[in-house]
Design a protein around this motif. Structure first.
Motif, PDB file in Angstrom:
ATOM      1  N   TYR A   1      14.757  41.956  25.078  1.00  0.00           N
ATOM      2  CA  TYR A   1      16.055  42.314  25.668  1.00  0.00           C
ATOM      3  C   TYR A   1      15.870  43.237  26.866  1.00  0.00           C
ATOM      4  O   TYR A   1      16.654  43.193  27.820  1.00  0.00           O
ATOM      5  N   VAL A   2      14.854  44.084  26.819  1.00  0.00           N
ATOM      6  CA  VAL A   2      14.540  44.924  27.975  1.00  0.00           C
ATOM      7  C   VAL A   2      14.244  44.038  29.185  1.00  0.00           C
ATOM      8  O   VAL A   2      14.766  44.266  30.284  1.00  0.00           O
ATOM      9  N   PHE A   3      13.410  43.007  28.991  1.00  0.00           N
ATOM     10  CA  PHE A   3      13.103  42.102  30.094  1.00  0.00           C
ATOM     11  C   PHE A   3      14.337  41.323  30.535  1.00  0.00           C
ATOM     12  O   PHE A   3      14.494  41.009  31.720  1.00  0.00           O
ATOM     13  N   ASN A   4      15.211  41.016  29.577  1.00  0.00           N
ATOM     14  CA  ASN A   4      16.468  40.353  29.904  1.00  0.00           C
ATOM     15  C   ASN A   4      17.236  41.151  30.948  1.00  0.00           C
ATOM     16  O   ASN A   4      17.713  40.612  31.954  1.00  0.00           O
ATOM     17  N   PHE A   5      17.329  42.462  30.739  1.00  0.00           N
ATOM     18  CA  PHE A   5      18.104  43.293  31.663  1.00  0.00           C
ATOM     19  C   PHE A   5      17.318  43.752  32.880  1.00  0.00           C
ATOM     20  O   PHE A   5      17.912  44.049  33.911  1.00  0.00           O
ATOM     21  N   VAL A   6      16.012  43.813  32.781  1.00  0.00           N
ATOM     22  CA  VAL A   6      15.222  44.046  33.994  1.00  0.00           C
ATOM     23  C   VAL A   6      15.511  42.934  34.991  1.00  0.00           C
ATOM     24  O   VAL A   6      15.764  43.171  36.179  1.00  0.00           O
TER      25      VAL A   6
ATOM     26  N   LEU B   1      17.586  50.601  28.851  1.00  0.00           N
ATOM     27  CA  LEU B   1      16.146  50.661  29.126  1.00  0.00           C
ATOM     28  C   LEU B   1      15.747  49.610  30.162  1.00  0.00           C
ATOM     29  O   LEU B   1      15.006  49.904  31.109  1.00  0.00           O
ATOM     30  N   GLY B   2      16.237  48.386  29.972  1.00  0.00           N
ATOM     31  CA  GLY B   2      15.908  47.327  30.915  1.00  0.00           C
ATOM     32  C   GLY B   2      16.535  47.554  32.278  1.00  0.00           C
ATOM     33  O   GLY B   2      15.909  47.308  33.313  1.00  0.00           O
ATOM     34  N   SER B   3      17.770  48.040  32.279  1.00  0.00           N
ATOM     35  CA  SER B   3      18.441  48.314  33.547  1.00  0.00           C
ATOM     36  C   SER B   3      17.717  49.418  34.316  1.00  0.00           C
ATOM     37  O   SER B   3      17.489  49.315  35.526  1.00  0.00           O
ATOM     38  N   ALA B   4      17.343  50.493  33.581  1.00  0.00           N
ATOM     39  CA  ALA B   4      16.631  51.592  34.235  1.00  0.00           C
ATOM     40  C   ALA B   4      15.272  51.133  34.748  1.00  0.00           C
ATOM     41  O   ALA B   4      14.864  51.480  35.865  1.00  0.00           O
ATOM     42  N   ALA B   5      14.556  50.358  33.936  1.00  0.00           N
ATOM     43  CA  ALA B   5      13.238  49.864  34.359  1.00  0.00           C
ATOM     44  C   ALA B   5      13.363  48.956  35.577  1.00  0.00           C
ATOM     45  O   ALA B   5      12.540  49.018  36.504  1.00  0.00           O
ATOM     46  N   GLY B   6      14.398  48.108  35.583  1.00  0.00           N
ATOM     47  CA  GLY B   6      14.603  47.227  36.723  1.00  0.00           C
ATOM     48  C   GLY B   6      14.907  47.991  37.993  1.00  0.00           C
ATOM     49  O   GLY B   6      14.397  47.666  39.068  1.00  0.00           O
ATOM     50  N   VAL B   7      15.723  49.020  37.848  1.00  0.00           N
ATOM     51  CA  VAL B   7      16.090  49.837  39.004  1.00  0.00           C
ATOM     52  C   VAL B   7      14.879  50.603  39.532  1.00  0.00           C
ATOM     53  O   VAL B   7      14.592  50.613  40.741  1.00  0.00           O
TER      54      VAL B   7
ATOM     55  N   TRP C   1      15.803  56.700  41.451  1.00  0.00           N
ATOM     56  CA  TRP C   1      15.698  57.829  40.530  1.00  0.00           C
ATOM     57  C   TRP C   1      17.066  58.232  39.975  1.00  0.00           C
ATOM     58  O   TRP C   1      17.221  58.476  38.770  1.00  0.00           O
ATOM     59  N   PHE C   2      18.060  58.326  40.842  1.00  0.00           N
ATOM     60  CA  PHE C   2      19.409  58.724  40.434  1.00  0.00           C
ATOM     61  C   PHE C   2      19.971  57.735  39.417  1.00  0.00           C
ATOM     62  O   PHE C   2      20.348  58.120  38.295  1.00  0.00           O
ATOM     63  N   PHE C   3      20.020  56.479  39.791  1.00  0.00           N
ATOM     64  CA  PHE C   3      20.646  55.477  38.937  1.00  0.00           C
ATOM     65  C   PHE C   3      19.810  55.206  37.692  1.00  0.00           C
ATOM     66  O   PHE C   3      20.345  55.012  36.598  1.00  0.00           O
ATOM     67  N   GLY C   4      18.485  55.184  37.841  1.00  0.00           N
ATOM     68  CA  GLY C   4      17.622  54.960  36.687  1.00  0.00           C
ATOM     69  C   GLY C   4      17.788  56.037  35.633  1.00  0.00           C
ATOM     70  O   GLY C   4      17.844  55.755  34.433  1.00  0.00           O
ATOM     71  N   ALA C   5      17.905  57.300  36.064  1.00  0.00           N
ATOM     72  CA  ALA C   5      18.093  58.398  35.120  1.00  0.00           C
ATOM     73  C   ALA C   5      19.453  58.318  34.437  1.00  0.00           C
ATOM     74  O   ALA C   5      19.572  58.570  33.229  1.00  0.00           O
ATOM     75  N   VAL C   6      20.487  57.960  35.182  1.00  0.00           N
ATOM     76  CA  VAL C   6      21.821  57.804  34.596  1.00  0.00           C
ATOM     77  C   VAL C   6      21.811  56.715  33.530  1.00  0.00           C
ATOM     78  O   VAL C   6      22.341  56.891  32.419  1.00  0.00           O
ATOM     79  N   LEU C   7      21.205  55.580  33.840  1.00  0.00           N
ATOM     80  CA  LEU C   7      21.143  54.475  32.887  1.00  0.00           C
ATOM     81  C   LEU C   7      20.331  54.837  31.656  1.00  0.00           C
ATOM     82  O   LEU C   7      20.739  54.561  30.522  1.00  0.00           O
TER      83      LEU C   7
END
Length: 422
Positions: free
Chosen positions: A28-33, A155-161, A260-266
């Motif tokens: 699921y992490v890869f799904n959202f990455v 987690l996937g969104s932050a990793a993707g960002v 950094w900003f968006f990844g930390a928020v997510l």
């Protein structure tokens, strides 16, 4: 009126339920990455391919959502009748291949078709995963287990960002798509080795799609939860996709600073919100099933003024805090609602029921939200210029209030229509 009961069989032998949940979470992490990487790369993609906000909105929403939403139902039905783990594995390979194909795009229609392919693959990933979790975890802890699985979103969104921003800065946006696609292909065989299907009851007739659809169509709670989630997802997906662009246009952050900003928020807000929502629903829902709708509703109502303050301010540190807090609240709904959907049908129909819920949620929320915010931003540009995206997000906050109302209305139905397990 007491809802009917259904017997819950023991978890299968083999990998422990926690290891299975961990592998499902990884996928699921890869799904959202693969989904979220497009948002952080929007600016370089637009510059390279000459795309406007409305076209980017189509790539982020409609191009992905069309087949993702509609194919999820037949793929979930196949998973319920055959092998859920094989459907998830095949889906992972397909969406990873098409993510890599985005790297070859030379224009709008090329990348549009590649995003369609990503949607085809991801259509078979989520609903069968919900069902696998339903098979392995008992009713009393299922909402929390689904919350752990839903950590794949932040987690996937932050990793993707973060990964997308750094790779694009160091190399280019095409390399970012290629790298994440290849990583997904590599973990597919590992997933299949670890995750096996729960033995099916051979005396029970096969799941019929028409029966599942008929059962859910008669349950008011299903409709309120589905359209409530869809309303919230219009804003949630819209903000998740367009916030990096807002940070660069209105707050004048660089690509890496935005990452950094968006990844930390997510990461911080999303993980806290997902786990808190699931834990609250499992705790409060023991006494009253209506809390599976009330917990998300309270989160949405409290998130609105915080989001408004975050969008309106010009201070970067204050914006970070104000975006972080509503991010926690906005994620409350995932565990409670996906858990409640599992309890509106008997266990063999869980993947199909989840897919029908996701059809409504994603077709409206994902398909409409990102495009709507982008199109509204484009329409407001002659008046508000570079701040048009900011006003587009402010106007869209009414969607969370609508979602809160619908989730609250689901409460009485959940009390009557819940399928209890022994």
């Amino acid at each position: 009126m007491q809802a009917k009961s259904t017997t819950e069989t023991p978890a299968p032998a083999g990998a422990s339920r926690h290891l299975v949940l961990g592998m499902l979470l990884l996928v699921y992490v890869f799904n959202f990455v693969d989904r979220q990487i497009l948002s952080i790369l929007a600016a370089p993609i637009q510059a390279d391919l000459g795309l406007d906000d409305a076209q980017m909105g189509m790539l982020g929403g409609l191009a992905f959502a069309i087949l993702y939403s509609t194919l999820g139902v037949p793929l979930a039905w196949v998973a319920d009748r055959t092998s859920r783990s094989w459907v998830i594995t095949g889906s992972l390979v397909v969406w990873s291949v098409f993510t890599s194909a985005c790297a070859l795009a030379t224009g709008f229609w090329h990348i549009f078709l590649a995003r369609l392919g990503v949607g085809v693959g991801e259509a078979g990933g989520v609903a069968p995963s919900y069902a696998v979790i339903g098979d392995h975890f008992p009713s009393k802890s299922r909402a929390f287990a689904l919350s752990v699985y839903s950590l794949g979103i932040p987690l996937g969104s932050a990793a993707g960002v973060l990964a997308g921003g750094y790779v694009a800065q160091a190399v280019d946006w095409r390399t970012a798509f290629l790298v994440v696609g290849l990583c997904g292909i590599l973990i597919a065989p590992v997933f299949k080795l670890v995750v096996s299907d729960k033995p099916r009851c051979t005396t029970r007739p096969a799941v019929r799609f028409s029966d599942v659809a008929r059962t859910l169509s008669r349950k008011r709670s299903f409709w309120f939860l589905s359209f409530g989630a869809a309303s919230s997802s219009m804003l949630g997906y819209g903000v998740a996709f367009w916030l990096p662009s807002l940070l660069q246009r209105s707050f004048h952050l660089s690509l890496v600073e935005t990452s950094w900003f968006f990844g930390a928020v997510l990461l911080l807000g999303g993980t806290t919100g997902v786990l808190t929502g699931g834990a609250l629903a499992d705790r409060l829902g023991k006494a009253d099933r209506a809390w599976y709708g009330r917990v998300p509703a309270l989160g949405f109502v409290c998130a609105v003024p915080l989001y408004a303050g975050a969008i309106w301010t010009s201070s970067v540190p204050l914006a970070f805090l104000l975006f972080l807090l509503p991010q926690v609240l906005a994620y409350f709904w995932l565990g409670p609602v996906t858990g409640a959907i599992q309890h509106l049908v008997d266990p063999p129909a869980r993947a199909t029921a989840s897919a029908l819920f996701l059809l409504i949620n994603n077709l409206i929320g994902l398909g409409g939200g990102i495009y709507a915010l982008g199109a509204l931003s484009k329409a407001l540009a002659p008046v508000w210029g570079g701040d048009s995206l900011r006003y587009s997000m402010l106007f869209a906050l009414i969607l969370y209030l609508l979602a809160a109302l619908l989730m609250t209305l689901a409460g009485p139905g959940l009390r009557k229509e819940w399928v209890e397990e022994k």
